[in-house]
Design a protein around this motif. Structure first.
Motif, PDB file in Angstrom:
ATOM      1  N   THR A  26       0.833  -1.208   0.000  1.00  0.00           N
ATOM      2  CA  THR A  26       0.000   0.000   0.000  1.00  0.00           C
ATOM      3  C   THR A  26       0.864   1.254   0.000  1.00  0.00           C
ATOM      4  O   THR A  26       0.607   2.200  -0.752  1.00  0.00           O
ATOM      5  N   ALA A  27       1.899   1.264   0.832  1.00  0.00           N
ATOM      6  CA  ALA A  27       2.801   2.414   0.883  1.00  0.00           C
ATOM      7  C   ALA A  27       3.484   2.637  -0.469  1.00  0.00           C
ATOM      8  O   ALA A  27       3.616   3.770  -0.928  1.00  0.00           O
ATOM      9  N   LEU A  28       3.875   1.546  -1.103  1.00  0.00           N
ATOM     10  CA  LEU A  28       4.579   1.670  -2.380  1.00  0.00           C
ATOM     11  C   LEU A  28       3.663   2.136  -3.504  1.00  0.00           C
ATOM     12  O   LEU A  28       4.038   3.016  -4.279  1.00  0.00           O
ATOM     13  N   LEU A  59      12.987   7.884  -7.865  1.00  0.00           N
ATOM     14  CA  LEU A  59      12.060   6.842  -7.453  1.00  0.00           C
ATOM     15  C   LEU A  59      12.689   5.928  -6.406  1.00  0.00           C
ATOM     16  O   LEU A  59      12.022   5.532  -5.449  1.00  0.00           O
ATOM     17  N   GLU A  60      13.950   5.612  -6.539  1.00  0.00           N
ATOM     18  CA  GLU A  60      14.627   4.760  -5.557  1.00  0.00           C
ATOM     19  C   GLU A  60      14.598   5.393  -4.173  1.00  0.00           C
ATOM     20  O   GLU A  60      14.355   4.716  -3.182  1.00  0.00           O
ATOM     21  N   PHE A  61      14.818   6.713  -4.097  1.00  0.00           N
ATOM     22  CA  PHE A  61      14.750   7.406  -2.808  1.00  0.00           C
ATOM     23  C   PHE A  61      13.326   7.374  -2.249  1.00  0.00           C
ATOM     24  O   PHE A  61      13.109   7.163  -1.065  1.00  0.00           O
ATOM     25  N   ALA A  66       9.164   5.328   1.489  1.00  0.00           N
ATOM     26  CA  ALA A  66       7.848   4.709   1.676  1.00  0.00           C
ATOM     27  C   ALA A  66       7.947   3.462   2.547  1.00  0.00           C
ATOM     28  O   ALA A  66       7.111   3.253   3.438  1.00  0.00           O
ATOM     29  N   VAL A  67       8.954   2.647   2.314  1.00  0.00           N
ATOM     30  CA  VAL A  67       9.140   1.428   3.114  1.00  0.00           C
ATOM     31  C   VAL A  67       9.445   1.802   4.563  1.00  0.00           C
ATOM     32  O   VAL A  67       8.858   1.253   5.499  1.00  0.00           O
TER      33      VAL A  67
END
Length: 76
Positions: A26-28, A59-61, A66-67
């Protein structure tokens, strides 16, 4: 974190059940630039599928943030 043309693969520590996976998923998917995420709880592997609207480095950051915000850790 491993990046290919269509997938960013990360290892997430602390996930022990499908509920954990749903929290991370959900976060992602609420992260701008993420189309979907596939999660394997047993291995801790998460495959993030970008939608192409955000630069990969940015996006990687965002994925890491988010995780972390969902209460888990991206393993190095």
């Amino acid at each position: 974190m491993t990046t290919s043309a269509n997938t960013i693969t990360i290892s997430v520590t602390g996930m022990t059940c499908e509920g954990c996976a749903n929290t991370v998923r959900t976060a992602l998917v609420q992260t701008p630039g993420v189309a979907s995420a596939d999660i394997d709880v047993a291995s801790g592997r998460v495959q993030v599928h970008p939608d192409g609207t955000v630069a990969t480095d940015d996006l990687e950051f965002s994925i890491d943030d988010a995780v972390t915000a969902s209460g888990y850790t991206v393993a190095s």
